[in-house]
Design an enzyme around this catalytic site. Structure first.
Site, PDB file in Angstrom:
ATOM      1  N   HIS A 166      10.916 -23.153  10.085  1.00 47.38           N
ATOM      2  CA  HIS A 166       9.930 -23.815  10.951  1.00 47.38           C
ATOM      3  C   HIS A 166       8.508 -23.759  10.425  1.00 47.38           C
ATOM      4  O   HIS A 166       7.738 -24.692  10.660  1.00 47.38           O
ATOM      5  CB  HIS A 166       9.955 -23.193  12.348  1.00 47.38           C
ATOM      6  CG  HIS A 166      11.267 -23.343  13.036  1.00 47.38           C
ATOM      7  ND1 HIS A 166      11.499 -22.827  14.290  1.00 47.38           N
ATOM      8  CD2 HIS A 166      12.423 -23.948  12.664  1.00 47.38           C
ATOM      9  CE1 HIS A 166      12.729 -23.102  14.652  1.00 47.38           C
ATOM     10  NE2 HIS A 166      13.319 -23.773  13.683  1.00 47.38           N
ATOM     11  N   THR A 169       2.972  -0.841   8.682  1.00 47.16           N
ATOM     12  CA  THR A 169       3.518  -1.654   9.770  1.00 47.16           C
ATOM     13  C   THR A 169       3.757  -3.103   9.371  1.00 47.16           C
ATOM     14  O   THR A 169       4.465  -3.819  10.057  1.00 47.16           O
ATOM     15  CB  THR A 169       2.560  -1.679  10.982  1.00 47.16           C
ATOM     16  OG1 THR A 169       1.327  -2.291  10.575  1.00 47.16           O
ATOM     17  CG2 THR A 169       2.308  -0.286  11.517  1.00 47.16           C
ATOM     18  N   CYS A 225       3.173  -2.882   4.031  1.00 46.21           N
ATOM     19  CA  CYS A 225       2.304  -1.742   4.330  1.00 46.21           C
ATOM     20  C   CYS A 225       3.038  -0.915   5.382  1.00 46.21           C
ATOM     21  O   CYS A 225       4.216  -1.137   5.628  1.00 46.21           O
ATOM     22  CB  CYS A 225       0.905  -2.178   4.775  1.00 46.21           C
ATOM     23  SG  CYS A 225       0.786  -3.019   6.364  1.00 46.21           S
ATOM     24  N   ASP A 236       0.867  -1.179   0.000  1.00 46.12           N
ATOM     25  CA  ASP A 236       0.000   0.000   0.000  1.00 46.12           C
ATOM     26  C   ASP A 236       0.904   1.229   0.000  1.00 46.12           C
ATOM     27  O   ASP A 236       2.125   1.114  -0.152  1.00 46.12           O
ATOM     28  CB  ASP A 236      -0.989  -0.022   1.168  1.00 46.12           C
ATOM     29  CG  ASP A 236      -0.347   0.273   2.523  1.00 46.12           C
ATOM     30  OD1 ASP A 236       0.906   0.386   2.612  1.00 46.12           O
ATOM     31  OD2 ASP A 236      -1.095   0.395   3.505  1.00 46.12           O
ATOM     32  N   GLY A 285      -1.486  -5.131   9.024  1.00 45.11           N
ATOM     33  CA  GLY A 285      -2.767  -5.266   8.334  1.00 45.11           C
ATOM     34  C   GLY A 285      -2.680  -6.106   7.080  1.00 45.11           C
ATOM     35  O   GLY A 285      -3.540  -6.956   6.814  1.00 45.11           O
TER      36      GLY A 285
END
Length: 142
Positions: A97, A66, A64, A7, A69
């Site tokens: 993992h 952070t 984005c 974004d 989202g």
């Protein structure tokens, strides 16, 4: 093929990632966004996740502001394991993992130098294939 999506909050960092992938000779498909103007991250998280589910791309990178989202959006798709990584250790561990197939990062959290190292770690680390990790992934998918 690597699916890319971001974004506005991840647009600038994604430009760095694209240059880096090109320097490495890795093919990618850019699902947007196309500029720094405000857009809705779920649109791009869904496009990248769907490309992986459909087999069009093997792995994805989502960015984005952070990384939260857009990774939540991608993880709504069956078979997607999007991991938000802020360092090389988490990128390595999630491949070893969790066999994560999407790397998520925050364009307002991780600087470009570290981000490119995270990308390399994510793309270059194979899944361990250990039985315990396969069992746990299957538990996630059920």
């Amino acid at each position: 093929m690597i699916a890319l999506g971001c974004d506005h909050g991840g647009y600038e960092l994604m430009q760095e990632v694209k240059k880096h992938l090109e320097e490495r000779g890795l093919e990618y498909k850019d699902f947007g966004c196309t500029g720094p103007e405000s857009v809705d991250y779920p649109v791009y998280g869904k496009k990248v996740a769907q490309a992986i589910v459909d087999g069009e791309c093997e792995k994805g990178i989502l960015i984005c502001g952070t990384g939260i989202g857009i990774s939540i959006t991608a993880n709504k798709f069956k078979g997607i394991r999007a991991a938000l990584c802020t360092d090389c250790f988490t990128a390595e561990a999630t491949r070893l993992h969790n066999d994560a197939n999407i790397l998520a990062m925050g364009g307002r959290v991780v600087g470009p130098g570290l981000a490119l190292k995270i990308v390399d770690t994510f793309l270059d680390t194979p899944f361990s294939g250990d039985e315990r990790h396969i069992r746990r992934i299957n538990m996630i998918e059920d």
